[in-house]
Structures are given as structure tokens and as C-alpha cells.
Design a protein around this motif. Structure first.
Motif, PDB file in Angstrom:
ATOM      1  N   MET A   1      43.069  45.706  35.841  1.00 39.59           N
ATOM      2  CA  MET A   1      43.446  45.104  37.127  1.00 39.59           C
ATOM      3  C   MET A   1      43.978  45.786  38.146  1.00 39.59           C
ATOM      4  N   SER A   2      43.585  45.488  39.374  1.00 37.43           N
ATOM      5  CA  SER A   2      44.265  46.395  40.482  1.00 37.43           C
ATOM      6  C   SER A   2      45.790  45.832  40.636  1.00 37.43           C
ATOM      7  N   PRO A   3      46.727  46.976  41.034  1.00 41.52           N
ATOM      8  CA  PRO A   3      48.033  46.500  41.181  1.00 41.52           C
ATOM      9  C   PRO A   3      48.244  45.332  41.983  1.00 41.52           C
ATOM     10  N   SER A   4      47.661  45.224  43.091  1.00 38.78           N
ATOM     11  CA  SER A   4      47.828  43.945  43.813  1.00 38.78           C
ATOM     12  C   SER A   4      47.420  42.542  43.442  1.00 38.78           C
ATOM     13  N   LEU A   5      46.293  42.670  42.661  1.00 43.62           N
ATOM     14  CA  LEU A   5      46.111  41.508  41.855  1.00 43.62           C
ATOM     15  C   LEU A   5      47.315  41.205  40.991  1.00 43.62           C
ATOM     16  N   LEU A   6      47.410  42.242  40.227  1.00 43.58           N
ATOM     17  CA  LEU A   6      48.571  42.061  39.039  1.00 43.58           C
ATOM     18  C   LEU A   6      49.872  41.476  39.902  1.00 43.58           C
ATOM     19  N   ALA A   7      50.180  41.924  40.788  1.00 46.81           N
ATOM     20  CA  ALA A   7      51.202  41.539  41.743  1.00 46.81           C
ATOM     21  C   ALA A   7      51.239  40.047  42.033  1.00 46.81           C
ATOM     22  N   MET A   8      49.965  39.643  42.623  1.00 47.84           N
ATOM     23  CA  MET A   8      49.992  38.113  42.878  1.00 47.84           C
ATOM     24  C   MET A   8      49.971  37.483  41.676  1.00 47.84           C
ATOM     25  N   ALA A   9      49.386  37.964  40.557  1.00 46.67           N
ATOM     26  CA  ALA A   9      49.366  37.096  39.227  1.00 46.67           C
ATOM     27  C   ALA A   9      50.815  36.949  38.556  1.00 46.67           C
ATOM     28  N   THR A  10      51.600  38.038  38.932  1.00 47.63           N
ATOM     29  CA  THR A  10      52.808  37.855  38.626  1.00 47.63           C
ATOM     30  C   THR A  10      53.883  37.031  39.230  1.00 47.63           C
ATOM     31  N   ILE A  11      53.577  37.028  40.487  1.00 48.67           N
ATOM     32  CA  ILE A  11      54.303  36.123  41.636  1.00 48.67           C
ATOM     33  C   ILE A  11      54.125  34.776  41.014  1.00 48.67           C
ATOM     34  N   THR A  12      52.836  34.779  40.916  1.00 53.61           N
ATOM     35  CA  THR A  12      52.433  33.022  40.466  1.00 53.61           C
ATOM     36  C   THR A  12      52.977  32.787  38.990  1.00 53.61           C
ATOM     37  N   ALA A  13      52.537  33.877  38.103  1.00 58.47           N
ATOM     38  CA  ALA A  13      53.169  33.511  36.926  1.00 58.47           C
ATOM     39  C   ALA A  13      54.857  33.302  36.696  1.00 58.47           C
ATOM     40  N   GLY A  14      55.519  34.174  37.511  1.00 55.41           N
ATOM     41  CA  GLY A  14      56.780  34.018  37.400  1.00 55.41           C
ATOM     42  C   GLY A  14      57.342  32.925  38.069  1.00 55.41           C
ATOM     43  N   VAL A  15      56.966  32.702  39.215  1.00 49.30           N
ATOM     44  CA  VAL A  15      57.242  31.420  40.196  1.00 49.30           C
ATOM     45  C   VAL A  15      56.965  30.134  39.261  1.00 49.30           C
ATOM     46  N   GLY A  16      55.439  30.099  38.984  1.00 49.91           N
ATOM     47  CA  GLY A  16      55.068  28.922  38.292  1.00 49.91           C
ATOM     48  C   GLY A  16      55.787  28.796  36.901  1.00 49.91           C
ATOM     49  N   GLY A  17      55.863  29.914  36.138  1.00 49.81           N
ATOM     50  CA  GLY A  17      56.541  29.826  34.894  1.00 49.81           C
ATOM     51  C   GLY A  17      57.886  29.203  35.112  1.00 49.81           C
ATOM     52  N   CYS A  18      58.764  29.756  36.128  1.00 51.32           N
ATOM     53  CA  CYS A  18      60.239  29.207  36.299  1.00 51.32           C
ATOM     54  C   CYS A  18      59.972  27.809  36.484  1.00 51.32           C
TER      55      CYS A  18
ATOM     56  N   LEU B 184      54.934  48.212  48.155  1.00 56.16           N
ATOM     57  CA  LEU B 184      54.650  46.802  48.491  1.00 56.16           C
ATOM     58  C   LEU B 184      54.750  45.944  47.198  1.00 56.16           C
ATOM     59  N   THR B 185      53.844  46.677  46.445  1.00 55.30           N
ATOM     60  CA  THR B 185      53.713  45.925  45.082  1.00 55.30           C
ATOM     61  C   THR B 185      54.920  45.846  44.067  1.00 55.30           C
ATOM     62  N   VAL B 186      55.580  46.683  44.414  1.00 58.21           N
ATOM     63  CA  VAL B 186      56.870  46.668  43.637  1.00 58.21           C
ATOM     64  C   VAL B 186      57.684  45.665  44.139  1.00 58.21           C
ATOM     65  N   ALA B 187      58.037  46.057  45.459  1.00 55.24           N
ATOM     66  CA  ALA B 187      59.070  45.037  45.987  1.00 55.24           C
ATOM     67  C   ALA B 187      58.786  43.587  46.173  1.00 55.24           C
ATOM     68  N   PRO B 189      57.005  40.968  44.310  1.00 60.51           N
ATOM     69  CA  PRO B 189      57.338  40.176  43.105  1.00 60.51           C
ATOM     70  C   PRO B 189      58.993  40.299  42.753  1.00 60.51           C
ATOM     71  N   ALA B 190      59.418  42.025  42.960  1.00 63.27           N
ATOM     72  CA  ALA B 190      60.760  42.026  42.303  1.00 63.27           C
ATOM     73  C   ALA B 190      61.912  41.020  43.366  1.00 63.27           C
ATOM     74  N   THR B 191      61.283  40.905  44.587  1.00 70.15           N
ATOM     75  CA  THR B 191      62.321  39.825  45.436  1.00 70.15           C
ATOM     76  C   THR B 191      62.061  38.359  45.278  1.00 70.15           C
ATOM     77  N   LEU B 249      54.947  45.855  35.484  1.00 70.89           N
ATOM     78  CA  LEU B 249      55.792  44.737  34.922  1.00 70.89           C
ATOM     79  C   LEU B 249      57.210  45.158  34.447  1.00 70.89           C
ATOM     80  N   GLY B 250      57.446  46.405  33.846  1.00 70.08           N
ATOM     81  CA  GLY B 250      58.659  46.860  33.598  1.00 70.08           C
ATOM     82  C   GLY B 250      59.670  46.828  34.844  1.00 70.08           C
ATOM     83  N   VAL B 251      59.131  47.422  35.818  1.00 72.25           N
ATOM     84  CA  VAL B 251      59.940  47.576  37.092  1.00 72.25           C
ATOM     85  C   VAL B 251      60.369  46.383  37.655  1.00 72.25           C
ATOM     86  N   TRP B 252      59.350  45.328  37.578  1.00 69.25           N
ATOM     87  CA  TRP B 252      59.675  43.942  38.317  1.00 69.25           C
ATOM     88  C   TRP B 252      61.010  43.396  37.258  1.00 69.25           C
TER      89      TRP B 252
END
Lengths: 333, 387
Positions: A1-18, B184-187, B189-191, B249-252
Motif C-alpha cells: 500500500m502506498s504511504p499516502s493511502l496508508l496514512a488516509m486509512a490510518t486517519i480513518t481507522a484512528g479517528v473512526g476507531g476512537c 506529510l504522511t508522518v505529520a 495522522p500524528a496530528t 505505524l510506529g512513528v504515528w
């Protein structure tokens, strides 16, 4: 998975999970575990109310415990064992080894220098800047510009100041401001400022002072504006000079804030790493504890001594930590 | 009050002057980097950046046209090459020629318009605008073009080439473009992630009654100053043990953990200050804590949320240590800008145009955030410094 997709997924999962966690756990508490109906409705409501704060706190407490509290104890343990020998307890051997290392003492000496100079200089300059900018029409613009380095990374600042300290051979044009000025005012040969033992520490400190002055200014300026005008007016009526007003009337009234600024910058100084890492990497006698620790952990692979030096940093922070906690508790009452 | 006593005009001027001096002193370093990022390597080498806004004297080595192609026969068996040095060297804004020479040991031997004898019967003349006339015998006017050293005043010029190269050129070796997106990818989600977690906890600490609340608040104040250096090795071991390893994931997670004390502290201090009546009214009307939080407290706390977001974004964007420990692996694919710049400082220390541009690319985003969100930042600072 590309990092930006992973980031989007993580934000969604993080916020949605919360959101899901908080919503569903509340639902579970109110409907299933302690439903507010039936024969025990009253008791159930009380129990749910007693439990709910912990529901709200759980994720934060878990993260804090895992990411800040646990490492303190784990680092303490690591500093007392030998990693290469199946974590056997070695008592103070790591500390003894660290105390025998000349680089460690160099780092301690430099850290003490940083602790003495940077908070003092930043606070004094911040106070000066606050006093100057509070009394002029374009003060807000001036404040913004002095405050701006706060947004710049330590690494960015390191590049900025490396350009200032740049030294080139004698026969070519100097592109570093400091050497250009130095030659202009009678210096004989350009100096490589960052390799000049002892003084290079000062040149590194200037970078942090440049960054932290804006912070001190913002806080102190708010405190200065909070001073009751009557005290200043009374001093003026009594014929005090501007300097007397500043040092004898204003400064004593903001001592508390000055201490806060001072300790906050002290904490920053104790953790200073990026500036030294990027500019000299501890060469030419500029080692500091945080960089020493990084060296031990990630270059030498020596977890024992690395953890021991991390504990030294913790020990230096401890007085401020206790002081802060006591103040906070006093305020809570 | 300014009109009362002790306000002499001289003092007012001194005040303005010292404030201006201080501001200039503080802006000057950043300005140096900004100016350097718009100059070519040659310009940076030949003059300090503070001279960039003024015309500069520059010595260039140019060559006349190739005599074998361009020479024309003149009377007396001589050959002549005529042309313009600047036009042939393709200099767009050459400026005025101050002096010139034909030997590297004496580059400003001649004034414009004088005739230099190169050898018996061979001579060259160069004019202010770069026109030259080179003449001599058939053997002398052959081979390569005559080398001419010219000293010119170059008008100030700036270029976007550095930015084009650093940001758009896919073949560059600096890798700043990739690093930009990684940062950007780090910052982001970490925010975002810590905010909600912290907000719920802050609400509980501010508005819910339970035993141990004061102790928890004190603990969080204590955790505010715990150096994250202590967390590096234990957490990295932990991440490796549970299979996260080094990566985003670790850095976030690490940034979330390290940012939480400040987030909870800031938000709690703000929420405590919200009017009690609103919350009690809602309670009386039968709202649950969950509803009070999501419907009333969270929207009202927007300024504090923004303060924290600005802090956390600046901190995660500018961070070097956490990224180096928890994110950057040996593949180098996940490097962030701060790390990349440190790398460049080590390997390309002399290429100031690349260094300055790369650094400025990484500084630009925080600066934009800073200038647009400054009031939230100031509010956060005032609330967040432990009183």
C-alpha cells in the motif's frame, strides 16, 4: 500500500476507531452492563456514572502508560543490566563505565554550559523584546517576526546558521556573514567557527537562543500587559525613571512568569539534540548528553551506557518535574 | 498612559530604532537562506547573499568564435574574427564590461576599447558591450577561439531553477520530493489521532467527578516534561517485538504517545474554563456525559483543539529524532525532510544552492502554518506553559 493511502486509512481507522470506541463503550455501559431500568435502576445509574470517567480516560491512559511511563522504568532496568549477557543484572557497572568516559564528562560540561547560558539569554532577550515591542505601533508585526523562528525546525535553523558561520579559504570571497564581518573589522584570516573548541558551543547555543527568544517574548509580553497600571502610574508620579520602572516595578511583578519561561526553556535545553547532531555531531568538543546517548544507542549499540545517560537526563529533569507537579496540585485545591 | 510623563521624543526614536534593530537581527538569518535559495551556485560562491540585491562584479572566462569557421580575410593577408562575446556565450543579462584580459594571471589588464597585442602582428580589441575584433595572420587566427577574461557588473538576478530541480526534477539525487510527501504522511495522522483521544480524557478530567482525579492531573503535568529520549530504546524494542517494526505505524503511535500529555493538559485547562451553567443545564435536561461532550464541550473547545493541532503539526513536521528512531529504515524510502537535510549537510556541504533550497522547502510549510494560525499558537503557549 502506498504511504499516502496508508496514512488516509490510518486517519480513518484512528479517528473512526476512537469514535466507535467511545460511542459503543458508552452504549454498552448504559444498555447492557448497567441498564437504567429494572429493579436496580438507581444503583445501576450510579455505577455507570462511576465507571464512565474511566471509559473516557482509558485510551489516553493506556497510551501514556505505554509510551511515557513504561519507558522510564524500562530504561532504568536497561541501565542496570548487560544486554550482551542475557540481561544479567550488573548493578552500577554501566554507570561506572559511563563515568570513566571522557566524552561523557565533556557532554556534562557542555550541558551545564547550555543550561546556564541558553535559558538566561533567551529569557533576557525575550523580556527586552517584549518591553520594546509592547510600546510601539507596529509591535505586533515585530512580535511575529521575532516569534517566527519557533516554527522553524532545529535542522532548518542549523542550515541557516551554518551558512552564517561558513568559512572559506583566505583568498576567496567569504559567504558567511560572521567571517565577512570579522575580516571587515580587522580579522586577519577567516575562522572556522564551528571547529573552535569551547567557543563553538556558544555558536551552537546562539541557534537555540534565536529560536527560544520568541517564545519567551510572547509569554512575558502577556505577563507585562497583565501588570496593574496603578503600580506603574504611582511610580511615574513618584518620579521613577523608565529603567527604575522596568527593573523595580515591572520585573518583580512578573517573577513567577519569568521562572515558568526559564524552566520551560531549561527542559528544551536538556533535550537538545537536533542542533548538535546536524551542525557538529558532537565533534570538536561540542558533545551534549542527548547526542551522547544517541551515539551510544544507535552507533555503538551500547544499551547499558546509553540507558545510563538517558537516566542522567531524567535525573536533571526531575527537580523541574517535581516542582511542576507540586504547583499543579496546589492549583487544583 | 503613554502621554503622561517620561516620554521624550528622543526616547521614542530610540525605542523604535532598537526594536527595528532587534527585528532585523532576528529576520536576517532566515533571509540569508531565502535569498541563497534563489541564486545559482556561481552567484553564491562569488558574493555573500547580502550583496545579492546589488549589481556584482564578476569575472568570467569567455571565448571568441571558432576562427576556422568565423574568420574572414582582410587586407594585407590578415584574417579577422568579429563578434560579440556575450551574445556568443549566450549570456542573457551580461551587464557592462569593466575590464578584460587574455591571461589568467592578469584578468583585468585592459580597459574596454584598448588594443591588446597578443603576439607579433596579432591583436584583439574588446568593447564595453562585448564586441570584439581579433586579427592576425592565417596561422594565428586558427585553432580554438581566443580566450578572454572579462570583468562585468552583473545586475542582480534570481532564479527558480533550484526549486525546479529540488521539487520537480525526478532524476535529482536529493530526494526532497519524496521526503516532502513522507513528512506529510508522518505529520497529518500524528496530528489528528491524538486530538480525539486527548479530548475525551480532558473532558473526564475537567468535568467528571471521580476519585483520583487530582492525582491524574498531577501525573499528566509530570509526564509533560519526561524526556522522550528515555522512550527510544524500550519502545523500539516493543515495536519490534509486536511486529510493527520501523515504519509509519510506529512513528504515528510514538508521536501520539508523546503528544498526549500536552494535548490533555491544554484541552483540560481550556475545558475547565467553560461556563459551568451550560453543562449543568444540559445535565438537568437529561443529556448524558457522552452527549454533553460531543454536542457542547467539543464544539466550544475548538480554539484549544486548534492550538494543540498547530503545536503538534509543527512538532511532528520538524521532528528529526523520533523519525530517525521509529521510521527511517535502511531502505531509505521512508526518509523525512529533516533527515534528508542532515544527510545533505554531510555530503553536499558546499552546494549551498541545494542546501538552502531543500531547507527552505521544509521550512515553508511550518511558516505558512505559523503565519496563518499564529493566534492559536500564542493562545496555546499561554495556556500550555505550566503556571
Amino acid at each position: 500500500m502506498s504511504p499516502s493511502l496508508l496514512a488516509m486509512a490510518t486517519i480513518t481507522a484512528g479517528v473512526g476507531g476512537c469514535v466507535a470506541y467511545f460511542y459503543l463503550s458508552n452504549l454498552l455501559l448504559d444498555r447492557v452492563i448497567f441498564p437504567a431500568r429494572g429493579p436496580n435502576a438507581g444503583r445501576n445509574i450510579n455505577r455507570a456514572a462511576a465507571l464512565r470517567p474511566w471509559l473516557f480516560l482509558l485510551p489516553a491512559l493506556a497510551a501514556l502508560a505505554l509510551y511515557l511511563a513504561y519507558p522510564v522504568f524500562e530504561t532504568l532496568r536497561l541501565s542496570l543490566v548487560d544486554r550482551n549477557n542475557d540481561d544479567a543484572f550488573v548493578g552500577m557497572a554501566n554507570y561506572a563505565q559511563m563515568l570513566d568516559d571522557a566524552k561523557f564528562w565533556e557532554a556534562v560540561r557542555n550541558n551545564v554550559l547550555w543550561l546556564l547560558i541558553v535559558p538566561a539569554a533567551s529569557t533576557a532577550l525575550g523580556l527586552l523584546a517584549a518591553q520594546l515591542t509592547d510600546r510601539i505601533g507596529w509591535g505586533n508585526i515585530a512580535k511575529s517576526l521575532i516569534f517566527m523562528p519557533m516554527a522553524i525546525s532545529f535542522v532548518g535553523a542549523a542550515v541557516i546558521f551554518k551558512l552564517i558561520y561558513d568559512a572559506r579559504p583566505e583568498d576567496v570571497t567569504q559567504i558567511g556573514v560572521l567571517n565577512a564581518l570579522y575580516l571587515q573589522f580587522g580579522g586577519e584570516a577567516p575562522i572556522a567557527w564551528l571547529t573552535l573548541p569551547f567557543w563553538n558551543n556558544l555558536f551552537l547555543m546562539i541557534v537555540l537562543i534565536w529560536i527560544q527568544t520568541g517564545f519567551a517574548m510572547v509569554i512575558l509580553s502577556a505577563a507585562l500587559r497583565g501588570i496593574p497600571e496603578e503600580t506603574v502610574e504611582a511610580a511615574i508620579v513618584d518620579g521613577a525613571s523608565p529603567f527604575q520602572i522596568f527593573f523595580l516595578i515591572k520585573v518583580p511583578q512578573i517573577t513567577g512568569t519569568i521562572v515558568v519561561v526559564w524552566t520551560t526553556i531549561t527542559i528544551v535545553v536538556l533535550k537538545v539534540f537536533d542542533i548538535v547532531f546536524a551542525m557538529t555531531n558532537g565533534q570538536w568538543e561540542t558533545q551534549v548528553l542527548a547526542n551522547y546517548m544517541y551515539d551510544k544507542f544507535f552507533r555503538a549499540g551500547d544499551w547499558g551506557v546509553g540507558s545510563a545517560s538517558a537516566m542522567v537526563i531524567m535525573l536533571m529533569v526531575l527537580p523541574i518535574l517535581i516542582w511542576n507537579v507540586r504547583n499543579a496540585r496546589r492549583e487544583m485545591r | 498612559m503613554d502621554s503622561i510623563a517620561g516620554r521624550k521624543p528622543a526616547l521614542v526614536w530610540a525605542l523604535h530604532f532598537s526594536a527595528l534593530a532587534l527585528v532585523l537581527l532576528w529576520v536576517f538569518p532566515t533571509l540569508g537562506l531565502l535569498a541563497s535559495s534563489f541564486r545559482t551556485n556561481d552567484q553564491i560562491r562569488s558574493s555573500g547573499w547580502w550583496a545579492a540585491a546589488f549589481p556584482a562584479e564578476q569575472t568570467q572566462t569567455l571565448r571568441t568564435a571558432d576562427p576556422d569557421l568565423a574568420r574572414v580575410a582582410a587586407e594585407g593577408g590578415l584574417f579577422v574574427v568579429e563578434g560579440n562575446l556575450f551574445a556568443e556565450a549566450d549570456l542573457s543579462a551580461p551587464g557592462d564590461l569593466l575590464s578584460w584580459g587574455v591571461s589568467s594571471r592578469d584578468v583585468d589588464a585592459y580597459t574596454p576599447g584598448t588594443r591588446a597585442e597578443l603576439a607579433e602582428g596579432e591583436a584583439i580589441t574588446v568593447q564595453t558591450n562585448g564586441d570584439y575584433l581579433w586579427q592576425g595572420s592565417a596561422e594565428q587566427i586558427s585553432g580554438r577561439g581566443q580566450r578572454v577574461f572579462v570583468t562585468v557588473t552583473v545586475p542582480p538576478s534570481f532564479t527558480l531553477e533550484n526549486y525546479r530541480r529540488v521539487l520537480l526534477d525526478p532524476g535529482n539525487r536529493e530526494g526532497m520530493r519524496q521526503a516532502f510527501f513522507n513528512t506529510l504522511t508522518v505529520a497529518i495522522p500524528a496530528t489528528v489521532i491524538p486530538i480525539l483521544i486527548a479530548a475525551f480524557a480532558a473532558y473526564a478530567l475537567a468535568w467528571m467527578e471521580f476519585p483520583g482525579r487530582a492525582l491524574l492531573v498531577a501525573t499528566i503535568v509530570g509526564l509533560l516534561v519526561v524526556p522522550l529520549q528515555l522512550a527510544l530504546i524500550p519502545l523500539l524494542s516493543l515495536h519490534n517485538a509486536i511486529g510493527i517494526g520501523k515504519g509509519y505505524l510506529g512513528v504515528w503511535l510514538a508521536h501520539t504517545g508523546f503528544g498526549l500529555p500536552l494535548a490533555i493538559y491544554l484541552l483540560r485547562n481550556y475545558m475547565v474554563g467553560l461556563p459551568r451553567e451550560i453543562i449543568e443545564c444540559a445535565r438537568v435536561d437529561g443529556a448524558t456525559d457522552f452527549e454533553i461532550f460531543t454536542r457542547i464541550v467539543l464544539p466550544l473547545s475548538f480554539p484549544a483543539l486548534a492550538s494543540f493541532a498547530v503545536f503538534q503539526f509543527l512538532w511532528t513536521w520538524n521532528d528529526l529524532l523520533v523519525a530517525m528512531v521509529f521510521l527511517i529504515d535502511s531502505s531509505g524510502q521512508t526518509t523525512v525532510m529533516t533527515r534528508q537535510i542532515v544527510e545533505l549537510l554531510g555530503t553536499r556541504g558546499g552546494d549551498w544552492e541545494i542546501l538552502a533550497t531543500s531547507a527552505f522547502v521544509s521550512i515553508a510549510v511550518p511558516l505558512v502554518v505559523f503565519f496563518t494560525m499564529q493566534r492559536f499558537l500564542v493562545r496555546g503557549l499561554l495556556a500550555g506553559s505550566v503556571k
